[in-house]
Design an enzyme around this catalytic site. Structure first.
Site, PDB file in Angstrom:
ATOM      1  N   PRO A 135      32.269  82.782  43.389  1.00  0.00           N
ATOM      2  CA  PRO A 135      32.010  81.339  43.269  1.00  0.00           C
ATOM      3  C   PRO A 135      31.362  80.876  41.965  1.00  0.00           C
ATOM      4  O   PRO A 135      30.229  80.397  41.936  1.00  0.00           O
ATOM      5  CB  PRO A 135      31.098  81.073  44.468  1.00  0.00           C
ATOM      6  CG  PRO A 135      30.352  82.353  44.641  1.00  0.00           C
ATOM      7  CD  PRO A 135      31.338  83.435  44.309  1.00  0.00           C
ATOM      8  N   CYS A 136      32.112  80.913  40.888  1.00  0.00           N
ATOM      9  CA  CYS A 136      31.613  80.438  39.599  1.00  0.00           C
ATOM     10  C   CYS A 136      31.414  78.921  39.597  1.00  0.00           C
ATOM     11  O   CYS A 136      30.642  78.405  38.786  1.00  0.00           O
ATOM     12  CB  CYS A 136      32.535  80.882  38.471  1.00  0.00           C
ATOM     13  SG  CYS A 136      34.253  80.390  38.686  1.00  0.00           S
ATOM     14  N   HIS A 137      32.066  78.227  40.515  1.00  0.00           N
ATOM     15  CA  HIS A 137      31.914  76.770  40.577  1.00  0.00           C
ATOM     16  C   HIS A 137      30.500  76.357  40.999  1.00  0.00           C
ATOM     17  O   HIS A 137      30.119  75.212  40.837  1.00  0.00           O
ATOM     18  CB  HIS A 137      32.954  76.166  41.536  1.00  0.00           C
ATOM     19  CG  HIS A 137      32.848  76.645  42.938  1.00  0.00           C
ATOM     20  ND1 HIS A 137      33.392  77.850  43.358  1.00  0.00           N
ATOM     21  CD2 HIS A 137      32.252  76.104  44.033  1.00  0.00           C
ATOM     22  CE1 HIS A 137      33.151  78.017  44.646  1.00  0.00           C
ATOM     23  NE2 HIS A 137      32.456  76.969  45.072  1.00  0.00           N
TER      24      HIS A 137
END
Length: 166
Positions: A135-137
């Protein structure tokens, strides 16, 4: 980072509510989840189309349930071996950011024990080949601003909104 062509890489194109995606896997696990045309999209990507591959089919199903708001975590075998050792460390750390939570790039760098490496951490986050699943977001600018999402800031905003509504 360029995803190296591999005859053992299997691919699946997958439609999603946020746009078409390409999923890729090696014998070790899922190695790519990209929005088609996003920044750092691996072209050309050599592999065999395998829409019925069990790992790719399960990845697509989990992505769909996540985007429908019915899943918070992914349970898939992952192959993060296509990045540098530093990138892989950053990507593994991203897995620890819970759904609905966010972290700044500076806080992520500090968590890695490298508080002065904010730009290097941001670059590694931006090269994450496993959008959504890693989950880089969930990583934001120092002031909480939406910055730097390879899939586009409108998608980042949509993903964060989705997670806040759970």
């Amino acid at each position: 980072m360029t995803t190296k062509p591999s005859p053992s890489m299997l691919l699946r194109h997958h439609p999603s509510c946020l746009g078409p995606m390409l999923l890729a896997r090696t014998p070790l696990g899922l190695c790519g989840v990209w929005f088609v045309g996003q920044r750092h999209f691996p072209t050309p990507l050599a592999g065999t189309e395998a829409p019925e591959d069990p790992v790719l089919r399960e990845a697509a199903a989990q992505i769909d349930t996540y985007l429908a708001g019915a899943r918070q975590t992914f349970h898939l075998p992952l192959d993060m071996g296509r990045g540098t050792a530093f990138q892989q460390t950053v990507w593994r750390t991203l897995l620890g950011i819970a759904c609905g939570q966010t972290l700044s790039y500076g806080a992520l760098a500090a968590q890695l024990g490298q508080p002065r490496a904010v730009r290097a951490v941001a670059a590694a986050v931006g090269r994450n080949p496993l959008s959504l699943v890693v989950p880089c977001h969930r990583v934001l600018g120092a002031n909480g601003s939406l910055t730097g999402y390879a899939g586009g800031l409108e998608r980042k905003a949509a993903l964060l909104q989705l997670e806040q509504e759970r």
